[in-house]
Design a protein around this motif. Structure first.
Motif, short mmCIF file in Angstrom:
data_model
loop_
_atom_site.label_atom_id
_atom_site.label_comp_id
_atom_site.label_asym_id
_atom_site.label_seq_id
_atom_site.Cartn_x
_atom_site.Cartn_y
_atom_site.Cartn_z
N UNK A 123 4.17 0.47 2.10
CA UNK A 123 4.06 -0.59 2.92
C UNK A 123 3.70 -2.03 2.46
N UNK A 124 4.40 -3.26 2.93
CA UNK A 124 4.05 -4.30 2.58
C UNK A 124 3.78 -5.19 3.84
N UNK A 125 2.85 -6.03 3.80
CA UNK A 125 2.29 -6.61 4.84
C UNK A 125 2.16 -8.28 4.47
N UNK A 126 2.78 -9.12 5.35
CA UNK A 126 2.73 -10.55 5.33
C UNK A 126 1.46 -11.06 5.91
N UNK A 127 1.03 -12.09 5.36
CA UNK A 127 0.03 -13.04 5.90
C UNK A 127 0.41 -13.33 7.51
N UNK A 128 1.71 -13.22 7.98
CA UNK A 128 2.00 -13.88 9.39
C UNK A 128 1.81 -12.38 10.18
N UNK B 105 0.93 -1.21 0.07
CA UNK B 105 -0.06 0.00 0.08
C UNK B 105 0.86 1.20 0.04
N UNK B 106 0.57 2.37 -0.88
CA UNK B 106 1.42 3.53 -0.99
C UNK B 106 1.07 4.41 0.20
N UNK B 107 1.96 5.25 0.45
CA UNK B 107 1.78 6.11 1.52
C UNK B 107 1.28 7.41 0.83
N UNK B 108 0.57 8.00 1.36
CA UNK B 108 -0.37 9.53 0.89
C UNK B 108 0.64 10.22 -0.05
N UNK B 109 1.84 10.18 0.05
CA UNK B 109 2.73 11.27 -0.47
C UNK B 109 3.36 10.44 -2.05
N UNK B 110 2.99 9.10 -1.92
CA UNK B 110 3.54 8.70 -3.24
C UNK B 110 5.14 8.24 -2.77
N UNK B 111 5.85 8.55 -1.80
CA UNK B 111 7.12 8.48 -1.74
C UNK B 111 7.56 7.40 -1.08
N UNK B 112 6.48 6.43 -0.71
CA UNK B 112 6.87 5.14 0.09
C UNK B 112 5.81 4.09 0.02
#
Length: 75
Positions: free
Chosen positions: A10-15, A1-8
């Motif tokens: 997040x990735x989340x794993x199922x665990x 999921x992108x940050x609101x700025x588009x400059x970063x």
């Protein structure tokens, strides 16, 4: 999921592991802890200073974000 700025992002794993890149702030993770169900989605706050995620059983986890409740125990 992108940050609101588009400059970063997040990735989340199922665990429950959360990975932050660019201007996304790492605020915590459930990686390595027992979860009753796998994580399905994540969402940063509008300022990208906090994040949360939801598990397939309705469990909600908040890191530096307001926690308003969870249905993870099935009640």
């Amino acid at each position: 999921m992108a940050t609101p700025t588009g400059q970063g992002y997040y990735m989340v794993a199922s665990d429950g592991g959360i990975f932050a890149f660019g201007d996304a702030k790492f605020a915590g993770s459930m990686g390595g802890k027992h979860l009753n169900a796998p994580v399905q989605s994540s969402c940063p706050t509008p300022t990208a200073r906090a994040t949360g995620f939801v598990a397939s059983d309705g469990g909600i986890f908040a890191f530096d974000a307001p926690f308003k409740g969870s249905m993870g125990d099935g009640s």
